[in-house]
Write an enzyme that holds these catalytic residues in place. Structure first.
Site, mmCIF file in Angstrom:
data_model
loop_
_atom_site.group_PDB
_atom_site.id
_atom_site.type_symbol
_atom_site.label_atom_id
_atom_site.label_comp_id
_atom_site.label_asym_id
_atom_site.label_seq_id
_atom_site.Cartn_x
_atom_site.Cartn_y
_atom_site.Cartn_z
ATOM 1 C CG HIS A 28 36.237 49.564 37.669
ATOM 2 N ND1 HIS A 28 37.163 49.533 36.655
ATOM 3 C CD2 HIS A 28 35.778 48.283 37.794
ATOM 4 C CE1 HIS A 28 37.271 48.291 36.185
ATOM 5 N NE2 HIS A 28 36.445 47.522 36.852
ATOM 6 C CB CYS A 64 39.979 46.241 34.195
ATOM 7 S SG CYS A 64 39.650 44.820 33.124
ATOM 8 C CG HIS A 81 35.732 47.087 30.880
ATOM 9 N ND1 HIS A 81 36.903 47.819 30.910
ATOM 10 C CD2 HIS A 81 35.759 46.294 31.983
ATOM 11 C CE1 HIS A 81 37.589 47.483 31.982
ATOM 12 N NE2 HIS A 81 36.931 46.571 32.649
#
Lengths: 83, 421
Positions: B310, B172, B346
């Site tokens: 994040h 990610c 996400h």
């Protein structure tokens, strides 16, 4: 299947593989790849569709027999007669 | 050499700037639309049907792939390829670059991904399951679809770009990694234009949803738009989304020579590894990553105006990042802190790039977009400068710091500066 039904099937499969092409003027006695934008991967899609839909196996040595619409119908007619 | 303002003095050929942004997010298909929705709080997270799982909560993009591709291209290629093509084409157009007039062998494509190939692997296995698992029904298109360079490679075919192309597997952190790689290739003089960022097609495979659920980390909420809740006490996991974001990166001298609009200058970046755990993040590694990026930029923590986190909305992850921020910035950071996933979910490989892009307009409009869905702030995630629920107008935005972390303990930080001569 009759010859005209087989021809319709082939055109329908090509239409699915080449959705951007106009197939209404496709000539039966001219190489398909000379009339529309079709590469070897597209051609393999035709082989795969025949396998999936009708259980027909076209050996690699016979691929040239599917080069034109007319020759493809002639080649497939005995193989699809029972369908 | 460090200038009085804290930034190392570089010549224009060593300075990398962002001159174009192309993107698709669940709530926008260009920067203006996306930014407007982030500032005005429009989420678009919804129910999405996934094979074997039924309805899940996801972020789904609705860009028109036929804007740049033919129907046949869509049939042959992958969703990640289409997302990459759309994002790259939009970025190049946004940058005002005329590809026909530049040397396309000097253009490079560097696309971060979380993973690639799962979607078509699952699809193939499902297909052959309809034929009693006879492998002769595996498509001849399968290999070119699942090779790891597929998303970037499809862009080269579509745009006639003959420079280097590859994807960067960075979990990610992929979106930051693509941007960083683009900067590095420019600095190495391997390319003159870099298209760097990230993409994700993850929602089209059931595996990611199922695995997150098995980890106890898949978000659940009766209202999909409230499912992604970073920093909220009642957060319960990740909302998986698709998306893409590509930046046009150029050396400053080239950008100035063609009078390009400059969104910002990439002044610092860092990547490192926790070396501790497959899944669990570590504040120590994250703090070291942010510190390294600051050091490379020649900046003190107080110089940062916005920290775009994040945080994914997991009970395990969010507090670690907040702890890392405290280690680097202290208990009362000067920087405003926000989160973008609360509105777009996400977006995995695209996340870092998309979330950075969503904040770049702050340099001009001096607005910090909010973090939504925080009804009960987790005390471990509390900062006075956390921008909650409503956008905040601020005096000035000089530097944006973007964090992105991923599985196997991969950490990344990018710092972008408001451009000024």
């Amino acid at each position: 299947m009759t010859a005209s039904q087989i021809r319709a099937v082939i055109l329908e499969v090509i239409g699915q593989i080449l959705p951007d092409e106009d197939l209404s003027h496709l000539k039966g006695d001219v190489r398909i790849r000379d009339q529309v934008e079709m590469d070897s991967m597209d051609f393999l899609d035709i082989i795969m569709e025949l396998r999936k839909r009708y259980g027909i196996e076209v050996p690699e040595d016979d691929y040239m027999k599917l080069a034109t619409l007319d020759s493809a119908v002639a080649y497939l007619e005995p193989r699809m007669a029972h369908l | 050499m460090v200038a009085p303002g804290g930034v190392r003095r570089l010549n224009d050929r060593d300075r990398i700037v962002i001159t174009g942004v192309g993107l698709t997010a669940p709530n926008g298909n260009n920067l203006l639309e996306y930014r407007t929705h982030l500032v005005n709080v429009k989420s678009c997270i919804r129910k999405f049907n996934v094979r074997f799982m039924g309805d899940v909560i996801a972020g789904v993009c609705d860009f028109d792939p036929l804007k740049y591709q033919k129907k046949k291209d869509l049939r042959r290629g992958t969703r990640a390829g289409s997302t990459s093509i759309y994002s790259c084409q939009e970025a190049v157009a946004d940058a005002g670059l005329d590809l026909a007039s530049i040397d396309r062998s000097r253009v490079g494509i560097f696309i971060g991904i979380t993973e690639h190939g799962n979607v078509d692997t699952e699809k193939q296995i499902y297909e052959i399951s309809q034929f009693n698992y006879d492998t002769k029904f595996v498509s001849h298109h399968y290999n070119p679809r699942i090779v790891a360079n597929n998303p970037a490679g499809e862009v080269t075919l579509n745009m006639g770009i003959t420079g280097p192309h590859y994807t960067l597997g960075a979990a990610c952190a992929g979106g930051n990694m693509g941007l960083i790689q683009g900067c590095q290739m420019l600095k190495l003089d391997e390319v003159d234009v870099a298209l760097g960022g990230g993409v994700s097609e993850t929602i089209h495979a059931f595996g990611a949803f199922a695995s997150f659920r098995s980890e106890g980390a898949l978000a659940a909420h009766e209202d999909p738009e409230k499912a992604c809740r970073p920093f909220d006490r009642d957060r319960n996991g990740v909302v998986v989304s698709e998306g893409g974001c590509i930046f046009v990166l150029e050396r400053l001298d080239a950008a100035l020579a063609r009078s390009a609009r400059i969104y910002g200058e990439v002044v610092g970046y860092a990547m490192n590894s926790d070396a501790l755990d497959f899944i669990l993040p570590d504040s120590g590694g994250q703090a070291r990553c942010m510190s390294l990026a600051l050091r490379k930029a020649g900046l003190s923590p107080d110089a940062i105006s916005i920290i775009n986190t994040h945080a994914t909305g997991t009970p395990q992850g969010d507090p670690q990042e907040c702890k890392a921020i405290r280690q680097v910035f202290g208990d009362n950071p000067r920087a405003y802190i926000n989160n973008t996933k609360c509105m777009i979910g996400h977006t995995m490989g695209a996340a870092a790039a998309l979330e950075l892009a969503g904040n770049l307009p702050s340099f001009q409009d001096r607005v910090v977009h909010p973090t939504i869905n925080v009804d009960h702030l987790d005390p471990d995630c509390a900062f006075d400068t956390l921008v909650l629920n409503k956008a905040r107008k601020v005096d000035k935005v000089d530097y944006i710091l973007k964090n992105a972390f991923g599985m196997l303990g991969i950490n990344s930080t990018v710092i972008v500066k408001r451009f000024e001569r």
